[in-house]
Design an enzyme around this catalytic site. Structure first.
Site, PDB file in Angstrom:
ATOM      1  N   HIS A   1      21.426  19.121 -13.409  1.00  0.00           N
ATOM      2  CA  HIS A   1      21.775  18.169 -12.313  1.00  0.00           C
ATOM      3  C   HIS A   1      22.561  16.738 -12.674  1.00  0.00           C
ATOM      4  O   HIS A   1      22.275  16.380 -13.759  1.00  0.00           O
ATOM      5  CB  HIS A   1      20.738  17.850 -11.276  1.00  0.00           C
ATOM      6  CG  HIS A   1      20.282  19.391 -10.719  1.00  0.00           C
ATOM      7  ND1 HIS A   1      20.453  19.444  -9.439  1.00  0.00           N
ATOM      8  CD2 HIS A   1      19.487  20.330 -11.146  1.00  0.00           C
ATOM      9  CE1 HIS A   1      19.983  20.696  -9.129  1.00  0.00           C
ATOM     10  NE2 HIS A   1      19.230  21.191 -10.003  1.00  0.00           N
TER      11      HIS A   1
ATOM     12  N   GLU B   1      18.490  15.393 -15.054  1.00  0.00           N
ATOM     13  CA  GLU B   1      19.258  14.808 -14.405  1.00  0.00           C
ATOM     14  C   GLU B   1      20.048  14.033 -15.226  1.00  0.00           C
ATOM     15  O   GLU B   1      19.543  13.147 -15.988  1.00  0.00           O
ATOM     16  CB  GLU B   1      18.616  13.844 -13.186  1.00  0.00           C
ATOM     17  CG  GLU B   1      17.980  14.392 -12.417  1.00  0.00           C
ATOM     18  CD  GLU B   1      18.548  15.082 -10.933  1.00  0.00           C
ATOM     19  OE1 GLU B   1      19.750  14.905 -11.025  1.00  0.00           O
ATOM     20  OE2 GLU B   1      17.855  15.456 -10.096  1.00  0.00           O
TER      21      GLU B   1
ATOM     22  N   TYR C   1      10.299  12.349  -6.013  1.00  0.00           N
ATOM     23  CA  TYR C   1      10.091  12.747  -4.404  1.00  0.00           C
ATOM     24  C   TYR C   1       9.983  14.106  -4.183  1.00  0.00           C
ATOM     25  O   TYR C   1      10.082  15.051  -5.156  1.00  0.00           O
ATOM     26  CB  TYR C   1      11.553  12.222  -3.791  1.00  0.00           C
ATOM     27  CG  TYR C   1      12.627  12.833  -4.269  1.00  0.00           C
ATOM     28  CD1 TYR C   1      13.022  14.229  -3.810  1.00  0.00           C
ATOM     29  CD2 TYR C   1      13.566  12.478  -5.185  1.00  0.00           C
ATOM     30  CE1 TYR C   1      14.078  14.956  -4.345  1.00  0.00           C
ATOM     31  CE2 TYR C   1      14.712  12.809  -5.602  1.00  0.00           C
ATOM     32  CZ  TYR C   1      15.062  14.168  -5.096  1.00  0.00           C
ATOM     33  OH  TYR C   1      16.133  14.787  -5.714  1.00  0.00           O
TER      34      TYR C   1
ATOM     35  N   TYR D   1      22.501  12.830 -10.661  1.00  0.00           N
ATOM     36  CA  TYR D   1      22.531  12.026 -11.866  1.00  0.00           C
ATOM     37  C   TYR D   1      21.322  11.172 -11.856  1.00  0.00           C
ATOM     38  O   TYR D   1      20.509  11.547 -10.900  1.00  0.00           O
ATOM     39  CB  TYR D   1      23.814  10.787 -11.704  1.00  0.00           C
ATOM     40  CG  TYR D   1      23.697   9.999 -10.272  1.00  0.00           C
ATOM     41  CD1 TYR D   1      22.785   8.778 -10.487  1.00  0.00           C
ATOM     42  CD2 TYR D   1      24.025  10.528  -8.995  1.00  0.00           C
ATOM     43  CE1 TYR D   1      23.175   8.108  -8.939  1.00  0.00           C
ATOM     44  CE2 TYR D   1      23.997   9.871  -7.949  1.00  0.00           C
ATOM     45  CZ  TYR D   1      23.347   8.696  -7.920  1.00  0.00           C
ATOM     46  OH  TYR D   1      23.252   8.000  -6.660  1.00  0.00           O
TER      47      TYR D   1
ATOM     48  N   ALA E   1      27.091  21.361  -5.745  1.00  0.00           N
ATOM     49  CA  ALA E   1      28.539  21.373  -5.998  1.00  0.00           C
ATOM     50  C   ALA E   1      29.146  20.020  -6.768  1.00  0.00           C
ATOM     51  O   ALA E   1      29.981  19.869  -7.392  1.00  0.00           O
ATOM     52  CB  ALA E   1      29.282  21.680  -4.932  1.00  0.00           C
ATOM     53  N   ARG E   2      28.588  18.758  -6.339  1.00  0.00           N
ATOM     54  CA  ARG E   2      29.464  17.400  -6.528  1.00  0.00           C
ATOM     55  C   ARG E   2      28.936  17.033  -7.957  1.00  0.00           C
ATOM     56  O   ARG E   2      29.469  16.054  -8.351  1.00  0.00           O
ATOM     57  CB  ARG E   2      28.965  16.605  -5.497  1.00  0.00           C
ATOM     58  CG  ARG E   2      27.550  16.121  -5.079  1.00  0.00           C
ATOM     59  CD  ARG E   2      27.297  15.382  -3.987  1.00  0.00           C
ATOM     60  NE  ARG E   2      25.978  15.038  -3.881  1.00  0.00           N
ATOM     61  CZ  ARG E   2      25.450  14.712  -2.667  1.00  0.00           C
ATOM     62  NH1 ARG E   2      26.201  14.150  -1.743  1.00  0.00           N
ATOM     63  NH2 ARG E   2      24.289  14.391  -2.454  1.00  0.00           N
ATOM     64  N   GLU E   3      27.881  17.701  -8.485  1.00  0.00           N
ATOM     65  CA  GLU E   3      27.459  17.180  -9.855  1.00  0.00           C
ATOM     66  C   GLU E   3      28.116  17.721 -10.947  1.00  0.00           C
ATOM     67  O   GLU E   3      27.661  18.702 -11.829  1.00  0.00           O
ATOM     68  CB  GLU E   3      26.077  17.430  -9.798  1.00  0.00           C
ATOM     69  CG  GLU E   3      25.059  16.782  -8.771  1.00  0.00           C
ATOM     70  CD  GLU E   3      23.643  17.254  -8.423  1.00  0.00           C
ATOM     71  OE1 GLU E   3      23.192  18.149  -9.256  1.00  0.00           O
ATOM     72  OE2 GLU E   3      23.130  17.139  -7.381  1.00  0.00           O
TER      73      GLU E   3
HETATM   74  O1  0X9 Z   1      16.676  17.150  -5.228  1.00  0.00           O
HETATM   75  C1  0X9 Z   1      17.204  17.745  -6.055  1.00  0.00           C
HETATM   76  O2  0X9 Z   1      17.199  19.208  -5.672  1.00  0.00           O
HETATM   77  C2  0X9 Z   1      17.216  17.568  -7.354  1.00  0.00           C
HETATM   78  N1  0X9 Z   1      17.939  16.280  -7.570  1.00  0.00           N
HETATM   79  S1  0X9 Z   1      19.515  15.982  -7.145  1.00  0.00           S
HETATM   80  O3  0X9 Z   1      19.602  14.637  -7.095  1.00  0.00           O
HETATM   81  N2  0X9 Z   1      20.641  16.501  -8.195  1.00  0.00           N
HETATM   82  O4  0X9 Z   1      19.616  16.825  -6.118  1.00  0.00           O
HETATM   83  C3  0X9 Z   1      15.898  17.404  -8.182  1.00  0.00           C
HETATM   84  C4  0X9 Z   1      15.107  18.300  -7.704  1.00  0.00           C
HETATM   85  C5  0X9 Z   1      13.735  18.136  -8.793  1.00  0.00           C
HETATM   86  N3  0X9 Z   1      12.602  17.810  -7.871  1.00  0.00           N
HETATM   87  C6  0X9 Z   1      12.208  16.762  -7.471  1.00  0.00           C
HETATM   88  N4  0X9 Z   1      12.711  15.678  -7.753  1.00  0.00           N
HETATM   89  N5  0X9 Z   1      10.973  16.875  -6.780  1.00  0.00           N
HETATM   90 ZN    ZN Z   2      21.458  18.200  -8.132  1.00  0.00          ZN
END
Ligand code: 0X9
Ligand code: ZN
Length: 461
Positions: free
Chosen positions: A352, A425, A403, A354, A232-234
């Site tokens: 998404h 992102e 991650y 950032y 929501a905050r994005e």
């Molecule tokens: O964590 C998430 O859902 C996404 N990033 S956010 O900062 N917008 O919340 C990215 C998900 C993509 N997958 C990985 N980073 N593994």
């Molecule tokens: Zn996100």
């Protein structure tokens, strides 16, 4: 018109649910003296690094002035996994995580900041007072609403500011009304609180049958889905996908490249995948991430049914990455999955913010995807196209290398539907995090559109 829900004026973010990325949360407690002590510590620390120290005053019921703890967003560089975990347990909120660097963007209260300082960790302030930034944005939006009540924005002015859910939905309807021969509004499903998941299908004059005959006789039509706002905050992500739709519909008549795209690709644009969360972010809590399931919400990007429950998701409802009670427990993720099951999509982008990153599968495992080289090449095409716009670099990386995250839309789309799927992102790289200055909406839209066009053009025949 921007509306604010009536709020208890003494409510501060400390009353909000304690957000933890992982693990069992416990509510932070602040006595007045502790808070003041913390503020003094923070003041010292920020003066050391040249920051300013805002001290918002709150009035209590007995009329005495007190101070809410100032919450700062900081980028921390942990030196070990244990240190990373400790920082996470201290965090009031987690904004972003980069395992490779390694860095963590977390929101800390003054005690947390003081603790950080004693640990000798490397850190830098991103936002010295996250609530002050949100309040400034709110005031600006209220002023814009007043001005626009007198003089509604022209289509061009519309993208000079962030827009709430009713405005975005009305804008999609306007685009469809402007070019009914090119675009149609469609409801993909309904949120938990009963709001529609509204999409614009830009089908072109071929009538919208991918695999059928479009204007182009050279190749079969493709179909793509772009969505945003799972979180929501994005806010920049919702603006960018709406803007991409706008550019394609309005540019069709005069821009040959856009015309070709619209003729050859059927594009479904879902700007607000989490409408309840977005409303909540606009009117109650700017930094709300999840949907509005009960008090805690579910992270929709951990609720999809591939590798659900795995690493990088949590079974703790208060966690920012709470996966929900079961795969597809949430109507929003169900609706998106059903839409992707109802027809074949040749590509998908989940926008998404950032970080300025181009992420490709997998998210849940570091094992390379079977199509790793192809996916990486497509991501590179998008990255090059983005850079050609305003010189901004978006880093390419497989999701899990950033991650691990299990139960994501990207992994589900790729893993169960075979659709090349990406997370972009958007801006900024760090900076002010989720509250991006509105002057950056249009340039970020240029980048989003460039990525979508490059992806379509790079797909294997
Ligand atoms: O964590 C998430 O859902 C996404 N990033 S956010 O900062 N917008 O919340 C990215 C998900 C993509 N997958 C990985 N980073 N593994
Ligand atoms: Zn996100």
């Amino acid at each position: 018109m921007m509306r604010r829900a009536p709020e208890d004026p003494t409510r501060t973010r400390r009353d909000a649910p304690p957000w933890r990325w992982l693990g069992t949360p416990s509510p932070p407690r602040y006595g007045r003296w502790t808070a003041l002590f913390g503020l003094v510590m923070l003041a010292g620390l920020l003066v050391l690094i040249g920051g300013r120290v805002p001290t918002p005053a709150l009035s209590t019921e007995d009329g005495m002035a007190t101070h809410a703890p100032v919450l700062a967003a900081v980028r921390v560089t942990p030196r070990s996994e244990a240190e990373r975990e400790t920082v996470l347990t201290r965090a009031i909120d987690v904004w972003s995580e980069h395992v490779a660097e390694p860095t963590l963007d977390v929101v800390l209260d003054p005690e947390g900041l003081a603790w950080l300082h004693t640990q000798g960790l490397a850190w830098q302030v991103l936002v010295p007072d996250v609530e002050a930034v949100a309040a400034a944005e709110r005031e600006r939006l209220e002023a814009v609403a007043v001005a626009e009540a007198q003089r509604p924005p022209t289509p061009d002015q519309w993208f000079s500011e962030y827009r709430d859910l009713p405005a975005i939905h009305a804008y999609l309807e306007d685009l469809a009304a402007l070019r009914p021969d090119l675009a149609t509004v469609q409801t993909l499903g309904t949120s938990l609180q009963g709001r529609p998941l509204l999409a614009l299908r830009i089908h072109g004059q071929g009538g919208g049958q991918a695999g059928g005959q479009g204007e182009s006789q050279h190749q079969p039509r493709r179909r793509m889905l772009i969505d945003s706002g799972l979180h929501a905050r994005e806010w920049i992500s919702m603006m960018v996908t709406t803007c991409v739709a706008d550019r394609l519909v309005r540019g069709y008549a005069d821009d040959p490249r856009l015309r070709r795209f619209v003729d050859e690709v059927e594009l479904v644009v879902l700007p607000v995948s989490n409408p309840d969360g977005y409303e909540h972010s606009w009117h109650r809590d700017r930094y709300w991430r999840k949907n509005r399931r009960d008090e805690h919400g579910v992270d929709l990007n951990r609720n999809f049914g591939l590798a659900w429950g795995g690493e990088g998701s949590s079974d703790k409802p208060a966690s920012q990455v709470y996966r929900g009670s079961a795969p597809f427990s949430e109507p929003e993720s169900q609706a998106i999955a059903s839409a992707m099951e109802a027809e074949r999509f040749d590509a998908h982008v989940d926008f998404h913010s950032y970080g300025q990153l181009l992420l490709h599968p997998w998210s849940h495992t570091k094992k390379p995807a079977a199509d790793h080289a192809y996916l990486h090449a497509l991501a590179k095409d998008m990255g090059d196209a983005i850079r050609a716009q305003h010189g901004e670099r978006y880093r390419l990386i497989a999701g899990a290398s950033l991650y691990p995250a299990a139960g994501t839309l990207m992994d589900w789309a790729y893993g169960t539907r075979g659709t090349p799927s990406f997370v972009i992102e958007l801006r900024p790289r760090g900076g002010t995090g989720f509250v991006l200055p509105p002057e950056q909406i249009r340039p970020t839209c240029d980048e989003g559109l460039a990525a979508v066009l490059a992806l379509a053009e790079g797909l294997a025949p």
